[in-house]
Scaffold this motif. Structure first.
Motif, PDB file in Angstrom:
ATOM      1  N   ILE A   1      -2.837 -13.243  -1.067  1.00 61.74           N
ATOM      2  CA  ILE A   1      -3.837 -14.215  -0.112  1.00 61.74           C
ATOM      3  C   ILE A   1      -5.058 -14.367  -0.602  1.00 61.74           C
ATOM      4  CG2 ILE A   1      -4.908 -13.725   2.174  1.00 61.74           C
ATOM      5  CD1 ILE A   1      -2.533 -13.673   3.429  1.00 61.74           C
TER       6      ILE A   1
ATOM      7  N   PRO B   1       1.025  -1.221  -0.117  1.00 60.28           N
ATOM      8  CA  PRO B   1      -0.235   0.097   0.125  1.00 60.28           C
ATOM      9  C   PRO B   1       0.998   1.370  -0.047  1.00 60.28           C
ATOM     10  CG  PRO B   1       0.101  -1.118   2.211  1.00 60.28           C
ATOM     11  CD  PRO B   1       0.888  -1.909   1.164  1.00 60.28           C
TER      12      PRO B   1
ATOM     13  N   TRP C   1      -4.932   0.021   3.421  1.00 65.93           N
ATOM     14  CA  TRP C   1      -3.625   0.013   4.549  1.00 65.93           C
ATOM     15  C   TRP C   1      -3.928  -1.056   5.425  1.00 65.93           C
ATOM     16  CZ3 TRP C   1      -2.896   1.355   9.925  1.00 65.93           C
ATOM     17  CH2 TRP C   1      -1.615   1.765  10.099  1.00 65.93           C
ATOM     18  N   LEU C   2      -5.340  -1.228   5.925  1.00 65.88           N
ATOM     19  CA  LEU C   2      -5.849  -1.850   7.168  1.00 65.88           C
ATOM     20  C   LEU C   2      -5.621  -3.289   6.976  1.00 65.88           C
ATOM     21  CD1 LEU C   2      -8.631   0.269   8.451  1.00 65.88           C
ATOM     22  CD2 LEU C   2      -6.503  -0.089   9.731  1.00 65.88           C
TER      23      LEU C   2
ATOM     24  N   PHE D   1      -3.263  -4.992   5.283  1.00 66.41           N
ATOM     25  CA  PHE D   1      -2.042  -5.155   5.501  1.00 66.41           C
ATOM     26  C   PHE D   1      -1.780  -5.286   7.050  1.00 66.41           C
ATOM     27  CE2 PHE D   1      -1.755  -4.255   0.959  1.00 66.41           C
ATOM     28  CZ  PHE D   1      -0.786  -5.116   0.367  1.00 66.41           C
ATOM     29  N   ARG D   2      -2.124  -4.247   7.652  1.00 68.23           N
ATOM     30  CA  ARG D   2      -1.896  -3.990   8.995  1.00 68.23           C
ATOM     31  C   ARG D   2      -2.527  -5.092   9.878  1.00 68.23           C
ATOM     32  NH1 ARG D   2       1.731  -0.749  11.801  1.00 68.23           N
ATOM     33  NH2 ARG D   2       0.821   0.087  13.665  1.00 68.23           N
ATOM     34  N   LEU D   3      -3.676  -5.252   9.470  1.00 72.70           N
ATOM     35  CA  LEU D   3      -4.349  -6.293  10.445  1.00 72.70           C
ATOM     36  C   LEU D   3      -4.584  -7.655  10.290  1.00 72.70           C
ATOM     37  CD1 LEU D   3      -7.242  -3.763  11.212  1.00 72.70           C
ATOM     38  CD2 LEU D   3      -5.364  -4.186  12.821  1.00 72.70           C
ATOM     39  N   ILE D   4      -4.306  -8.016   8.989  1.00 75.93           N
ATOM     40  CA  ILE D   4      -4.449  -9.456   8.493  1.00 75.93           C
ATOM     41  C   ILE D   4      -3.342  -9.716   7.746  1.00 75.93           C
ATOM     42  CG2 ILE D   4      -5.919 -11.163   7.213  1.00 75.93           C
ATOM     43  CD1 ILE D   4      -8.308  -9.456   7.697  1.00 75.93           C
ATOM     44  N   GLY D   5      -2.523  -8.894   7.182  1.00 81.94           N
ATOM     45  CA  GLY D   5      -1.221  -9.133   6.250  1.00 81.94           C
ATOM     46  C   GLY D   5      -1.966  -9.790   4.930  1.00 81.94           C
ATOM     47  N   ALA D   6      -3.186  -9.256   4.753  1.00 79.80           N
ATOM     48  CA  ALA D   6      -3.722  -9.636   3.549  1.00 79.80           C
ATOM     49  C   ALA D   6      -3.195  -9.103   2.096  1.00 79.80           C
ATOM     50  CB  ALA D   6      -5.245  -9.433   3.484  1.00 79.80           C
ATOM     51  N   THR D   7      -2.388  -9.841   1.782  1.00 80.64           N
ATOM     52  CA  THR D   7      -1.308  -9.434   0.462  1.00 80.64           C
ATOM     53  C   THR D   7      -2.448  -9.885  -0.717  1.00 80.64           C
ATOM     54  OG1 THR D   7      -0.407 -11.560   0.156  1.00 80.64           O
ATOM     55  CG2 THR D   7       0.796  -9.742   1.404  1.00 80.64           C
TER      56      THR D   7
ATOM     57  N   PRO E   1      -5.061   4.749   8.963  1.00 76.58           N
ATOM     58  CA  PRO E   1      -5.933   3.826   9.610  1.00 76.58           C
ATOM     59  C   PRO E   1      -7.484   4.004   9.069  1.00 76.58           C
ATOM     60  CG  PRO E   1      -5.320   5.408  11.210  1.00 76.58           C
ATOM     61  CD  PRO E   1      -4.426   5.705   9.901  1.00 76.58           C
TER      62      PRO E   1
ATOM     63  N   PHE F   1     -12.262  -6.298   4.011  1.00 76.08           N
ATOM     64  CA  PHE F   1     -12.369  -7.430   5.073  1.00 76.08           C
ATOM     65  C   PHE F   1     -13.658  -8.078   5.064  1.00 76.08           C
ATOM     66  CE2 PHE F   1      -9.718  -3.881   6.626  1.00 76.08           C
ATOM     67  CZ  PHE F   1      -8.635  -4.603   7.513  1.00 76.08           C
TER      68      PHE F   1
END
Ligand SMILES: [Zn+2]
Lengths: 395, 143
Positions: A144, A121, A132-133, A135-141, A127, A255
């Motif tokens: 994925i 991102p 951005w979130l 990647f931050r909260l799930i590491g959802a590249t 936030p 999400f």
């Protein structure tokens, strides 16, 4: 058919990692497209740029950036952004200008110089931004999400890792003789399956890389085209649709899906609706297509597209592949260019490149990868945040 | 000294380790659920609702799909060094009729998962610094 526009010229800068500025790739592609069309730069009335957001301000105003680099000519300009669908947004905007009678000659250009590795991102603490979130909260590249779709095919349809690997094998063969492809090497199933797992069940060789590259095309009114060319290839349909509520498939960068608690899901899910509109505009259906260029961000995703663009019913994509129907020489070759597997993604150029390929195929100029007797083709792609992208091209 | 456990993001889930719940919102006019919360205008195109109530989401659902991530993602993900792979699950909630993503509890192995199985919400550390452990929601198979 009054809705058609002509593809008078196409051009590309080869995909790769060249370490140059994106403007250079775009200008090279644009000059090639103009030469192919036999049109002078100064005759272009409208320039439609596909934006790159990874190359600073010049990338946000790509249309004007290319104009300046070609030499200011007073042409009208627009710049479009729709993530991976930016290229078809730019095509659609040029087409709209032509069909509205505001111009006769438009130049569409997209180019990118890509960073290494995963798409990250934009920097800074944001936030409030779902991109951005995730990647931050799930590491959802991105891989994925590709992994989730691939695993879903295995769980629901009984697809296997072998099936997915065969998509890569096919595309690597298709791209062998494509001078604009970045990877021109035959890949065996064993190579795919022995490469590192990125997002289970997908291996490194099944997920597309990011590339530098540029693609361009000259679009004109049919009236103008008839004075300059005999029998030009035509764009008969363009779709840039968004989803209908509720979109019940989990998509980047979200999400969660929309909730279908109050409203039933639409009859046509988003990815099916993308090509549907392009077919309708063209007055054609999937059975009329000689070939397709689809967004194989992952091998398994190519199989999803077979179903989404109507080449087969849900759950039948593996059979279509394994029976050889989507291989060059088959009933409806998919990604005769080699696809993203051989190109890697150059975001704003990719959807334009798909149409360049179909144009060469329909003219019979796709040397070493020619689809026999090609009459029509469709492109399909989807950009982050709900951008559908599909173009139907005919002879 | 034990570190303080703080949520990795405020107000997205109930910080209750025994009974965690994601905190969504629900349009009071049409009943559509949202996660993360929507609080201004309803996104159902047939609804003009502007009032929302907080809606704790079902803590259980069915596994839609899953994947194991084996490469460190870029920032802002706070990857431990050395990197530890993690599973991400998409879980379908029956009442809300929506699919919600989350990592899977660290001890779960990918071969223990299959689509359709019952999953439940769980709270676990996402990353830590010198003072705090940052907690996030995760999914795990119902025991
Ligand atoms: Zn509502």
């Amino acid at each position: 058919m009054t809705k058609e526009v002509a593809v008078l010229g196409v051009g590309m800068h080869p995909w790769g990692k060249w370490g140059k500025n994106f403007v250079e790739y775009g200008v090279k592609a644009a000059r090639d497209a103009l030469a192919d069309a036999g049109i002078e730069w100064k005759d272009v009335q409208f320039v439609s740029g596909g934006d790159t957001i990874r190359n600073g301000y010049p990338g946000y105003v790509a249309g004007a950036t290319f104009c300046q680099a070609m030499g200011w000519s007073g042409a009208r300009v627009a710049s479009s952004y729709g993530a991976c669908a930016s290229g078809s947004q730019a095509i659609n905007n040029a087409r709209a200008q032509i069909l509205a009678g505001l111009c006769d000659v438009a130049l569409v250009v997209g180019a990118d110089a890509a960073p290494k590795g995963f798409f990250a991102p934009q920097g800074g603490d944001r936030p409030d931004d779902p991109d951005w979130l995730r990647f931050r909260l799930i590491g959802a590249t991105n891989p994925i999400y590709f992994g989730l779709y691939a695993r879903r095919r295995m769980e629901i349809y009984g697809a296997t890792e072998q099936d997915f690997a065969k998509v890569k094998v096919k595309n690597s063969r298709h791209g062998l003789n494509n001078p604009n492809a970045r990877y021109r090497k035959e890949v065996a199933k064993e190579d795919v399956l022995s490469s590192a797992i990125v997002s289970d069940p997908l291996h490194l060789l099944e997920i597309c890389a990011t590339s530098d590259g540029g693609a361009a095309m000259v679009l004109t009114s049919m009236e103008y085209a008839r004075k300059h060319a005999t029998d030009p290839v035509k764009i008969a349909g363009v779709s840039t649709v968004t989803p209908n509520f509720p979109n019940t498939v989990i998509e980047m960068p979200n999400f969660a899906t929309d909730s279908a608690a109050a409203v039933a899901p639409p009859e046509t899910p988003f990815k099916d609706s993308i090509t549907k509109l392009a077919y309708e505009e063209a007055g054609l259906g999937p059975e009329d297509m000689s070939m397709a260029e689809v967004y194989d961000l992952s091998t398994a995703l190519e199989l999803d597209w077979y179903e989404n663009i109507g080449l087969c019913k849900p759950g039948e994509a593996e059979k279509l592949l394994n029976d050889g129907h989507t291989t060059l020489g088959g009933r409806v070759p998919v990604n005769p260019s080699g696809g993203l597997a051989c190109f890697g993604e150059a975001v704003p150029a990719q959807a334009i490149a798909q149409v360049c390929e179909l144009t060469w195929q329909l003219r019979g100029q796709a040397e070493g990868r020619q689809v026999e007797n090609a009459k029509a083709g469709v492109t399909a792609n989807q950009g982050l945040f709900g951008h559908g992208s599909s173009v139907v091209v005919t002879k | 000294m034990a570190k303080t456990k703080v949520p990795a993001i405020d107000d997205w889930f109930r910080m209750d380790f025994a009974e965690p719940q994601l905190l969504g919102s629900r349009c009071t006019e049409c009943g559509t659920y949202f996660f993360p919360k929507e609080s201004h205008f309803c996104r159902n195109p047939n609804c003009s609702g502007t009032n929302f109530e907080e809606a704790p989401l079902s803590p259980r659902g069915k596994l839609w799909s899953f994947t194991n991530n084996c490469y460190p993602p870029p920032k802002p993900y706070m990857a431990p060094d050395p990197f530890v792979p993690y599973i991400v699950a998409a879980v379908e909630l029956e009442r809300e009729k929506m699919v919600v993503l989350g990592q899977v509890e660290a001890s779960v192995k990918i071969n223990e998962l299959s689509a359709g199985m019952d999953m439940e919400l769980y709270l676990e550390t996402l990353f830590e610094d010198d003072d705090n452990e940052y907690i996030v929601w995760k999914w795990r198979p119902v025991a």
